[in-house]
Design an enzyme around this catalytic site. Structure first.
Site, short mmCIF file in Angstrom:
data_model
loop_
_atom_site.label_atom_id
_atom_site.label_comp_id
_atom_site.label_asym_id
_atom_site.label_seq_id
_atom_site.Cartn_x
_atom_site.Cartn_y
_atom_site.Cartn_z
N SER A 148 0.85 -1.20 0.00
CA SER A 148 0.00 0.00 0.00
C SER A 148 0.88 1.24 0.00
O SER A 148 2.10 1.15 -0.18
CB SER A 148 -0.98 -0.06 1.18
OG SER A 148 -2.00 0.90 0.97
N LYS A 198 3.13 1.63 -3.82
CA LYS A 198 2.44 0.93 -4.91
C LYS A 198 3.09 1.12 -6.29
O LYS A 198 3.10 0.20 -7.09
CB LYS A 198 0.98 1.39 -4.98
CG LYS A 198 0.10 0.80 -3.89
CD LYS A 198 -1.33 1.24 -4.10
CE LYS A 198 -2.28 0.56 -3.16
NZ LYS A 198 -3.69 0.90 -3.43
N ASN A 238 -0.61 -3.64 -5.99
CA ASN A 238 -0.98 -3.72 -4.56
C ASN A 238 -0.85 -5.14 -4.01
O ASN A 238 -1.17 -5.38 -2.86
CB ASN A 238 -2.39 -3.17 -4.31
CG ASN A 238 -3.47 -4.12 -4.77
OD1 ASN A 238 -3.23 -5.00 -5.59
ND2 ASN A 238 -4.67 -3.96 -4.25
N GLY A 248 -12.75 10.91 -10.60
CA GLY A 248 -11.47 10.70 -9.93
C GLY A 248 -10.40 10.21 -10.88
O GLY A 248 -10.72 9.63 -11.94
N GLY A 291 -7.12 9.19 -9.23
CA GLY A 291 -6.06 8.73 -8.33
C GLY A 291 -5.90 7.21 -8.42
O GLY A 291 -6.25 6.59 -9.43
N GLY A 292 -5.40 6.62 -7.34
CA GLY A 292 -5.11 5.18 -7.34
C GLY A 292 -6.33 4.32 -7.61
O GLY A 292 -6.28 3.41 -8.45
N ALA A 293 -7.42 4.59 -6.91
CA ALA A 293 -8.61 3.76 -7.07
C ALA A 293 -9.20 3.93 -8.47
O ALA A 293 -9.53 2.94 -9.14
CB ALA A 293 -9.65 4.12 -6.01
N TYR A 319 -16.34 3.42 1.82
CA TYR A 319 -17.16 2.52 2.64
C TYR A 319 -17.36 3.05 4.06
O TYR A 319 -18.06 2.45 4.85
CB TYR A 319 -16.59 1.10 2.66
CG TYR A 319 -15.12 1.00 2.97
CD1 TYR A 319 -14.65 1.06 4.28
CD2 TYR A 319 -14.20 0.85 1.94
CE1 TYR A 319 -13.31 0.96 4.56
CE2 TYR A 319 -12.84 0.77 2.21
CZ TYR A 319 -12.41 0.83 3.53
OH TYR A 319 -11.06 0.75 3.80
P1 NAD Z 1 -5.94 9.23 -4.30
O1 NAD Z 1 -5.37 10.20 -3.31
O2 NAD Z 1 -5.00 8.43 -5.13
O3 NAD Z 1 -6.91 10.03 -5.30
C1 NAD Z 1 -7.84 10.95 -4.80
C2 NAD Z 1 -8.75 11.42 -5.91
O4 NAD Z 1 -9.75 12.27 -5.33
C3 NAD Z 1 -8.06 12.23 -6.99
O5 NAD Z 1 -8.66 11.94 -8.22
C4 NAD Z 1 -8.38 13.67 -6.59
O6 NAD Z 1 -8.38 14.54 -7.71
C5 NAD Z 1 -9.78 13.50 -6.05
N1 NAD Z 1 -10.17 14.55 -5.11
C6 NAD Z 1 -9.67 14.78 -3.88
N2 NAD Z 1 -10.28 15.84 -3.31
C7 NAD Z 1 -11.18 16.29 -4.23
C8 NAD Z 1 -12.11 17.36 -4.23
N3 NAD Z 1 -12.24 18.18 -3.19
N4 NAD Z 1 -12.87 17.53 -5.32
C9 NAD Z 1 -12.76 16.69 -6.38
N5 NAD Z 1 -11.90 15.66 -6.43
C10 NAD Z 1 -11.12 15.47 -5.37
O7 NAD Z 1 -6.90 8.29 -3.46
P2 NAD Z 1 -7.44 6.84 -3.87
O8 NAD Z 1 -6.56 5.83 -3.28
O9 NAD Z 1 -7.69 6.82 -5.32
O10 NAD Z 1 -8.82 6.77 -3.06
C11 NAD Z 1 -9.97 7.46 -3.51
C12 NAD Z 1 -11.18 7.00 -2.71
O11 NAD Z 1 -11.41 5.62 -2.95
C13 NAD Z 1 -10.99 7.14 -1.19
O12 NAD Z 1 -12.21 7.55 -0.64
C14 NAD Z 1 -10.66 5.73 -0.74
O13 NAD Z 1 -11.08 5.48 0.58
C15 NAD Z 1 -11.49 4.91 -1.72
N6 NAD Z 1 -10.93 3.57 -1.94
C16 NAD Z 1 -11.74 2.51 -1.68
C17 NAD Z 1 -11.29 1.22 -1.89
C18 NAD Z 1 -12.19 0.05 -1.60
O14 NAD Z 1 -11.71 -1.09 -1.54
N7 NAD Z 1 -13.48 0.27 -1.42
C19 NAD Z 1 -9.99 1.00 -2.39
C20 NAD Z 1 -9.18 2.11 -2.66
C21 NAD Z 1 -9.66 3.39 -2.42
#
Ligand code: NAD
Length: 287
Positions: A69, A73, A94, A133, A135-137, A236
């Protein structure tokens, strides 16, 4: 606590920093106990500086594998022997599987999301989705969706450091798969409305909706959501984000991030042990 750990048990790690707060060790060990398989899962505080040595240690000690993580990653990919097509496209791994000394990097986040849709009876193959979005997810979901046969993905991100990265990933998706991925500025609300109107699924893969942005939603106008749209959130905690509340009130089918989390864990356990994790049992145990 398992009382039957003997010399045949193998270790599976989790390499990240910070990591002590993670629920994964609890979840994974509950499953190994239930399946009665000879594995234990432990979290290790591994910074980017320590990562090369940690991978050498994994090889030397013969760990069965490791979850990876933040902040490792992306960096970890260069130390592995093989990468799956998804990891090649995402540029992030991951999950490491150690098969007789050969380390393969997987990314199970997108697999978990796609499986959670399938389990909920949502058919997105050959159709279009809108993804909030970059980012990573979001990267993992976009790539897995493209590899699985989603026809078109419209990705909206704000103008931050993630924007150029997701544009690069969309280019790779367009070059290497049959899916058409396009990235738009999240500020373009007219375009967002239009793309959602043409989509089967809307997915929030940003942190908007969880702390410190709990109670907020990137969609505030309910008229952007129609009844036969499936609205999903990777978040979640809380179980029902503001976006899901708005969507539910519009009559949409909604899905939170629990399924994604559980099914990505299921994919990891399948890779490491070859077994199917008892998802309903895990849900019950984790609350
Ligand atoms: P990350 O930091 O890599 O990416 C964050 C994303 O959110 C980016 O695209 C960013 O531009 C956007 N963002 C942040 N603040 C913002 C705002 N105010 N307005 C608009 N866009 C905004 O994070 P990540 O790892 O991609 O995680 C994103 C979400 O997914 C988190 O809530 C995380 O908890 C969730 N997630 C869930 C799982 C799961 O298994 N359910 C797995 C990974 C991530």
């Amino acid at each position: 606590m398992r009382a039957n750990i003997d010399g045949h048990f193998l270790l599976i790690g989790l390499m990240a920093y910070p990591i002590r707060h993670s629920l994964s060790p609890k979840m994974q060990n509950i499953i190994y106990s239930k399946l009665d398989v000879p594995y234990v899962y432990l979290a290790f505080e591994v910074t980017q500086e320590k990562l090369p040595d940690a991978i050498k240690g994994l090889r030397a000690l013969g760990l069965r594998g490791s979850a990876v993580s933040m902040p490792n990653k992306q960096l970890v990919c260069q130390y592995l022997d093989k990468l799956t097509p998804a990891v090649e496209l995402i540029g992030a791994c991951n999950t490491i599987s150690n098969d007789d000394g050969v380390l393969t990097g997987y990314n199970t986040d997108g697999m978990g999301y796609m499986r959670s849709l399938k389990e909920a009876g949502v058919d997105i193959i050959g159709k279009k989705m809108t993804l909030l979005g970059g980012g990573g997810a979001a990267s993992a979901i976009a790539v897995q969706a493209a590899l699985d046969g989603v026809k078109e993905i419209s990705i909206f991100n704000q103008q931050d450091e993630c924007f150029d990265k997701i544009v690069e990933i969309a280019k790779r998706i367009n070059d290497k798969t049959n899916c058409k991925a396009t990235v738009y500025d999240l500020a373009d609300k007219a375009k967002l409305r239009q793309e959602i109107a043409e989509s089967t699924v809307l997915c929030n893969a940003t942190g908007v909706g969880m702390k410190p942005l709990e109670g907020q939603s990137l969609i505030t106008d309910p008229s952007m959501l129609r009844k036969d749209l499936v609205v999903t959130d990777c978040i979640y905690s809380p179980r029902k984000t503001k976006l899901l509340e708005i969507a539910e009130a519009q009559g949409c089918k909604i899905l939170n991030g629990i399924g994604m989390m559980l099914w990505q864990g299921h994919a990891q356990i399948k890779i490491w042990t070859g077994q199917d994790a008892p998802i309903d049992y895990v849900k019950e145990k984790m609350g």
